[in-house]
Each structure stands twice: as structure tokens, then as C-alpha cells.
Design a protein around this motif. Structure first.
Motif, short mmCIF file in Angstrom:
data_model
loop_
_atom_site.label_atom_id
_atom_site.label_comp_id
_atom_site.label_asym_id
_atom_site.label_seq_id
_atom_site.Cartn_x
_atom_site.Cartn_y
_atom_site.Cartn_z
N GLN A 204 30.87 16.25 72.27
CA GLN A 204 29.66 16.52 73.05
C GLN A 204 29.18 17.95 72.83
O GLN A 204 27.98 18.19 72.73
CB GLN A 204 29.93 16.28 74.54
CG GLN A 204 30.08 14.83 74.89
CD GLN A 204 30.54 14.61 76.32
OE1 GLN A 204 31.18 15.47 76.93
NE2 GLN A 204 30.22 13.45 76.86
N GLU B 4 27.41 18.10 69.53
CA GLU B 4 26.08 17.48 69.63
C GLU B 4 25.10 18.39 70.36
O GLU B 4 23.95 18.56 69.93
CB GLU B 4 26.18 16.13 70.35
CG GLU B 4 24.86 15.39 70.47
CD GLU B 4 24.28 14.95 69.14
OE1 GLU B 4 23.05 14.76 69.07
OE2 GLU B 4 25.04 14.78 68.17
N GLU B 5 25.54 19.02 71.44
CA GLU B 5 24.68 19.95 72.17
C GLU B 5 24.30 21.13 71.28
O GLU B 5 23.16 21.60 71.31
CB GLU B 5 25.40 20.46 73.43
CG GLU B 5 25.52 19.43 74.52
CD GLU B 5 26.41 19.90 75.67
OE1 GLU B 5 26.77 21.10 75.73
OE2 GLU B 5 26.74 19.06 76.52
N VAL C 229 24.09 21.16 67.97
CA VAL C 229 23.12 20.68 66.98
C VAL C 229 21.73 20.65 67.60
O VAL C 229 20.75 21.11 67.00
CB VAL C 229 23.51 19.28 66.44
CG1 VAL C 229 22.37 18.65 65.65
CG2 VAL C 229 24.77 19.36 65.60
N ASN C 230 21.63 20.15 68.82
CA ASN C 230 20.34 20.08 69.51
C ASN C 230 19.79 21.48 69.81
O ASN C 230 18.59 21.73 69.66
CB ASN C 230 20.45 19.27 70.79
CG ASN C 230 20.73 17.81 70.53
OD1 ASN C 230 20.41 17.28 69.47
ND2 ASN C 230 21.33 17.14 71.49
N GLN D 32 27.10 19.47 61.67
CA GLN D 32 26.98 18.06 61.33
C GLN D 32 28.12 17.59 60.45
O GLN D 32 28.57 16.45 60.58
CB GLN D 32 25.62 17.78 60.69
CG GLN D 32 24.50 17.88 61.69
CD GLN D 32 23.13 17.69 61.06
OE1 GLN D 32 22.89 18.10 59.92
NE2 GLN D 32 22.22 17.10 61.81
N GLN E 115 30.97 17.13 62.78
CA GLN E 115 30.64 15.96 63.61
C GLN E 115 30.93 14.67 62.84
O GLN E 115 31.53 13.73 63.38
CB GLN E 115 29.17 16.04 64.01
CG GLN E 115 28.72 14.98 64.97
CD GLN E 115 27.25 15.17 65.34
OE1 GLN E 115 26.42 15.51 64.48
NE2 GLN E 115 26.94 14.99 66.60
#
Length: 97
Positions: free
Chosen positions: A44, A47-48, A50-51, A76, A79
Motif C-alpha cells: 500500500q 502504491e501511495e 506511485v500516486n 513500480q 511493486q
């Protein structure tokens, strides 16, 4: 326009997320996946990050965008590795699909 400090803060947050995720990935391979919550938390955070990088890139200059792009690629890649690791408590040590 993104400030230098906002870029540095984002990069630092990404590096922290990468370190934590790498620890969880290694632990997932060595300890038979007993730490599912930590592994999920690490994913998580990645992902946060990356955003956050994508959002910040919209207001960055060309040099900052390049720096953020390189960080996004690192995030990425990790990930993808974490997703490919078969994270199943019944599999000893985990394995790639």
C-alpha cells in the motif's frame, strides 16, 4: 510549480517506502509469509508513493519530472516483484509464479 522541498519530501517518502517494502519482500521469502499485514502495508505504501509521484509530476518542471519518473520506475519495479511473489502462507519461502 512544484517546490524543491516538495520534490525532496516526496523522494524521501518514496525511498522510505522502498526500504520498508524491500524488508517485507525479503522477510516474505525467508519467513514463510507469516507477516501478511506488514507485506500488505508495504504494498500500500508503494502504491501511495506511485500516486504521489504522479500527482507531483503534473506541477514539476522538466528536471523534476525526470527525477520523479526515475523514482516511479523504481517503485513500480519493486511493486511488480512483490506482486509476482506468491504470497501464500501455505508456500514455504514463497516463489515466483
Amino acid at each position: 510549480m512544484a517546490t524543491r522541498q516538495s520534490i525532496e519530501d516526496c523522494i524521501q517518502k518514496c525511498e522510505d517506502a522502498i526500504r520498508y517494502a524491500q524488508e517485507q519482500y525479503k522477510s516474505g521469502m525467508e519467513q514463510e509469509h507469516y507477516h501478511d499485514q506488514e507485506y500488505t502495508k508495504a504494498m500500500q505504501q508503494i502504491e501511495e508513493s506511485v500516486n504521489d509521484v504522479a500527482d507531483l509530476a503534473h506541477s514539476a518542471n522538466a528536471q523534476q519530472r525526470e527525477q520523479l519518473h526515475r523514482m516511479r520506475l523504481q517503485l513500480q519495479n519493486l511493486q511488480n516483484e512483490m506482486i509476482l511473489l506468491e504470497h501464500d502462507p501455505t508456500v514455504v519461502g514463497g516463489k515466483l509464479h
